[in-house]
Scaffold this motif. Structure first.
Motif, PDB file in Angstrom:
ATOM      1  N   PRO A  45       0.875  -1.254  -0.070  1.00 49.07           N
ATOM      2  CA  PRO A  45      -0.065  -0.105  -0.096  1.00 49.07           C
ATOM      3  C   PRO A  45       0.875   1.322   0.005  1.00 49.07           C
ATOM      4  CG  PRO A  45      -0.284  -1.168   2.096  1.00 49.07           C
ATOM      5  CD  PRO A  45       0.516  -2.066   1.090  1.00 49.07           C
ATOM      6  N   ALA A  46       1.984   1.113   0.619  1.00 46.93           N
ATOM      7  CA  ALA A  46       2.980   2.441   0.525  1.00 46.93           C
ATOM      8  C   ALA A  46       3.433   2.771  -0.727  1.00 46.93           C
ATOM      9  CB  ALA A  46       3.825   2.401   1.558  1.00 46.93           C
ATOM     10  N   LEU A  47       3.889   1.642  -1.351  1.00 45.77           N
ATOM     11  CA  LEU A  47       4.392   1.984  -2.721  1.00 45.77           C
ATOM     12  C   LEU A  47       3.352   2.468  -3.774  1.00 45.77           C
ATOM     13  CD1 LEU A  47       7.172   1.620  -3.902  1.00 45.77           C
ATOM     14  CD2 LEU A  47       6.746  -0.504  -4.556  1.00 45.77           C
ATOM     15  N   ASP A  48       2.196   1.591  -3.568  1.00 48.34           N
ATOM     16  CA  ASP A  48       0.938   2.243  -4.371  1.00 48.34           C
ATOM     17  C   ASP A  48       0.603   3.600  -4.314  1.00 48.34           C
ATOM     18  OD1 ASP A  48      -1.298   1.303  -5.900  1.00 48.34           O
ATOM     19  OD2 ASP A  48      -2.333   1.908  -4.029  1.00 48.34           O
ATOM     20  N   LEU A  49       0.737   3.919  -2.888  1.00 45.17           N
ATOM     21  CA  LEU A  49       0.435   5.338  -2.760  1.00 45.17           C
ATOM     22  C   LEU A  49       1.539   6.347  -3.448  1.00 45.17           C
ATOM     23  CD1 LEU A  49      -1.572   7.307  -1.071  1.00 45.17           C
ATOM     24  CD2 LEU A  49      -0.070   7.212   0.880  1.00 45.17           C
ATOM     25  N   LEU A  50       2.831   5.943  -3.164  1.00 42.74           N
ATOM     26  CA  LEU A  50       3.733   6.959  -3.785  1.00 42.74           C
ATOM     27  C   LEU A  50       3.467   6.909  -5.243  1.00 42.74           C
ATOM     28  CD1 LEU A  50       6.584   6.080  -1.576  1.00 42.74           C
ATOM     29  CD2 LEU A  50       5.281   8.238  -1.542  1.00 42.74           C
ATOM     30  N   ASN A  51       3.348   5.716  -5.639  1.00 39.77           N
ATOM     31  CA  ASN A  51       2.863   5.674  -7.401  1.00 39.77           C
ATOM     32  C   ASN A  51       1.932   6.518  -7.566  1.00 39.77           C
ATOM     33  OD1 ASN A  51       3.831   2.105  -7.569  1.00 39.77           O
ATOM     34  ND2 ASN A  51       5.210   3.832  -7.661  1.00 39.77           N
ATOM     35  N   ARG A  52       0.967   6.565  -7.118  1.00 38.70           N
ATOM     36  CA  ARG A  52      -0.292   7.341  -7.351  1.00 38.70           C
ATOM     37  C   ARG A  52      -0.109   8.893  -7.098  1.00 38.70           C
ATOM     38  NH1 ARG A  52      -5.197   5.776  -4.655  1.00 38.70           N
ATOM     39  NH2 ARG A  52      -4.061   4.252  -3.430  1.00 38.70           N
ATOM     40  N   CYS A  53       0.997   9.280  -6.140  1.00 37.07           N
ATOM     41  CA  CYS A  53       1.449  10.586  -6.052  1.00 37.07           C
ATOM     42  C   CYS A  53       2.376  10.875  -7.194  1.00 37.07           C
ATOM     43  CB  CYS A  53       2.062  10.885  -4.922  1.00 37.07           C
ATOM     44  SG  CYS A  53       0.951  10.735  -3.468  1.00 37.07           S
ATOM     45  N   GLY A  54       2.537  10.074  -8.193  1.00 37.60           N
ATOM     46  CA  GLY A  54       3.283  10.374  -9.475  1.00 37.60           C
ATOM     47  C   GLY A  54       4.727   9.842  -9.205  1.00 37.60           C
ATOM     48  N   LEU A  55       5.203   9.403  -8.138  1.00 34.59           N
ATOM     49  CA  LEU A  55       6.560   8.917  -8.037  1.00 34.59           C
ATOM     50  C   LEU A  55       6.761   7.478  -8.543  1.00 34.59           C
ATOM     51  CD1 LEU A  55       7.009  10.272  -4.250  1.00 34.59           C
ATOM     52  CD2 LEU A  55       7.433  11.397  -6.409  1.00 34.59           C
ATOM     53  N   THR A  56       7.882   7.302  -9.352  1.00 29.20           N
ATOM     54  CA  THR A  56       8.190   5.891  -9.573  1.00 29.20           C
ATOM     55  C   THR A  56       9.769   5.576  -9.250  1.00 29.20           C
ATOM     56  OG1 THR A  56       8.480   6.636 -11.976  1.00 29.20           O
ATOM     57  CG2 THR A  56       6.623   5.671 -11.443  1.00 29.20           C
ATOM     58  N   PHE A  57      10.247   4.250  -9.230  1.00 25.67           N
ATOM     59  CA  PHE A  57      11.305   4.003  -8.742  1.00 25.67           C
ATOM     60  C   PHE A  57      12.024   2.855  -9.536  1.00 25.67           C
ATOM     61  CE2 PHE A  57       8.748   5.863  -5.208  1.00 25.67           C
ATOM     62  CZ  PHE A  57       9.596   6.838  -4.880  1.00 25.67           C
ATOM     63  N   ARG A  58      13.388   3.269  -9.631  1.00 22.81           N
ATOM     64  CA  ARG A  58      14.148   2.135 -10.159  1.00 22.81           C
ATOM     65  C   ARG A  58      14.749   1.207  -9.231  1.00 22.81           C
ATOM     66  NH1 ARG A  58      17.656   5.325 -13.814  1.00 22.81           N
ATOM     67  NH2 ARG A  58      19.070   5.050 -12.309  1.00 22.81           N
ATOM     68  N   GLN A  59      14.484  -0.154  -9.278  1.00 17.48           N
ATOM     69  CA  GLN A  59      14.856  -0.994  -8.138  1.00 17.48           C
ATOM     70  C   GLN A  59      16.238  -1.349  -8.271  1.00 17.48           C
ATOM     71  OE1 GLN A  59      11.953  -2.189  -6.270  1.00 17.48           O
ATOM     72  NE2 GLN A  59      12.830  -3.907  -4.949  1.00 17.48           N
ATOM     73  N   SER A  60      16.949  -0.842  -7.282  1.00 23.90           N
ATOM     74  CA  SER A  60      18.546  -1.217  -7.177  1.00 23.90           C
ATOM     75  C   SER A  60      18.672  -2.593  -7.009  1.00 23.90           C
ATOM     76  CB  SER A  60      19.148  -0.362  -6.561  1.00 23.90           C
ATOM     77  OG  SER A  60      19.172  -0.579  -4.954  1.00 23.90           O
ATOM     78  N   ARG A  61      19.889  -2.899  -7.026  1.00 25.67           N
ATOM     79  CA  ARG A  61      20.082  -4.537  -7.210  1.00 25.67           C
ATOM     80  C   ARG A  61      20.050  -4.955  -5.601  1.00 25.67           C
ATOM     81  NH1 ARG A  61      25.283  -5.728 -10.467  1.00 25.67           N
ATOM     82  NH2 ARG A  61      24.169  -4.013 -11.540  1.00 25.67           N
ATOM     83  N   ASP A  62      20.502  -4.062  -4.776  1.00 25.65           N
ATOM     84  CA  ASP A  62      20.549  -4.656  -3.354  1.00 25.65           C
ATOM     85  C   ASP A  62      19.296  -4.335  -2.635  1.00 25.65           C
ATOM     86  OD1 ASP A  62      20.676  -1.838  -2.896  1.00 25.65           O
ATOM     87  OD2 ASP A  62      22.391  -1.767  -1.907  1.00 25.65           O
ATOM     88  N   LYS A  63      18.304  -3.767  -3.412  1.00 18.64           N
ATOM     89  CA  LYS A  63      16.943  -3.187  -3.085  1.00 18.64           C
ATOM     90  C   LYS A  63      16.795  -2.804  -1.764  1.00 18.64           C
ATOM     91  CE  LYS A  63      14.426  -7.352  -5.016  1.00 18.64           C
ATOM     92  NZ  LYS A  63      13.874  -8.589  -4.632  1.00 18.64           N
TER      93      LYS A  63
END
Ligand code: PRT
Ligand code: ZN
Length: 223
Positions: free
Chosen positions: A20-38
């Motif tokens: 839900p946190a990631l979904d909320l940030l996405n809906r605020c227009g924020l997208t992220f590139r997952q780094s290898r170490d996560k």
């Protein structure tokens, strides 16, 4: 060292609040590139990066200035604020986010004769929230011994290591499964956007304001 110009938000790496946190940030227009170490996710559009950590570490990371914001349960935030030695950390809830709802409650064995908090006097209470429980017991004027456990709190009475518990409850199913009865609610909790009371006065502060504005739009649409 040059001050950071990118905003950092800490959130739970893997758990109930992650999706839900990631979904909320996405809906605020924020997208992220997952780094290898996560652990660190680079923000693609806006200058906002993510730190993926254990939820318990989030308030400390904000207090240390490692990140400006965090998405964390009010239970974890308040335990940090009320815990020993953290009094100086001026953290606040910028927004409540409407997911991860639960409550921190006292629960007693179903067969126990319990009417009021005073009945807890002299008992052993198992919890992962010693700070919040200690504050509540003081408010109630009750002297009980607090036993701090990292997990599996609900089986402590059956194991004989505690008389009653103070733990998070959502549906109540875990309590029923362990023959426990919820008696007192100490805190109503949900995920919150936490941050320092005073925001940085540079671009990061501007970005927080922009994010809060978008968040309010998203939360309004959802309601
Ligand atoms: O690894 P990490 O430390 O990050 O994860 P964690 O295991 O500490 O956290 P996690 O993912 O279990 O929970 C993260 C946050 O979700 C909590 O801090 C709360 O703010 C929120 N939350 C919402 C809950 C629950 N609901 C919940 N039901 N956290 C825990 N529970 C547990 C509770 O401890 C009990 O064991 O679920 C059981 C009770 O659930 P019911 O439905 O049976 O009542
Ligand atoms: Zn945790």
């Amino acid at each position: 060292m040059k001050p950071r110009d990118r905003l950092r938000i800490a959130m739970q790496k893997s758990g109930r609040l992650t999706e839900p946190a990631l979904d909320l940030l996405n809906r605020c227009g924020l997208t992220f590139r997952q780094s290898r170490d996560k652990l660190f996710c680079f923000g693609e559009g806006e200058p906002v990066d993510l730190l993926l950590v254990r939820d318990d570490d989030i308030p400390g990371l904000i207090a240390q200035g490692v990140c400006e914001l965090g998405i964390v349960g009010r239970n974890v935030l308040n335990e940090f604020k009320g815990g020993a030695g953290n009094g100086a950390a001026a953290l606040t809830e910028w927004r409540s986010l409407g997911f991860g709802r639960c409550r921190l409650s006292v629960a007693v064995p179903q067969e126990m004769d319990y009417n009021e908090p005073k009945d807890l006097a002299g008992l052993r209470i198992a919890t992962s929230y010693p700070g919040l429980l200690g504050i509540w017991l003081r408010e109630q004027g009750v002297d009980a011994s607090v036993i701090t456990l990292a997990g599996s709190v609900e089986i402590a009475p059956k194991l004989g290591t505690a008389d009653v518990i103070c733990d998070l409850v959502q549906s109540g199913g875990t309590l029923v499964a362990n023959q426990l009865r919820e008696t007192d609610v100490l805190l109503q909790s949900e995920a919150v956007l936490a941050g320092p009371e005073t925001l940085p006065t540079d671009e990061r502060g501007d970005m927080v304001e922009l994010l809060l504005k978008r968040l309010d739009g998203v939360i309004q649409v959802r309601e």
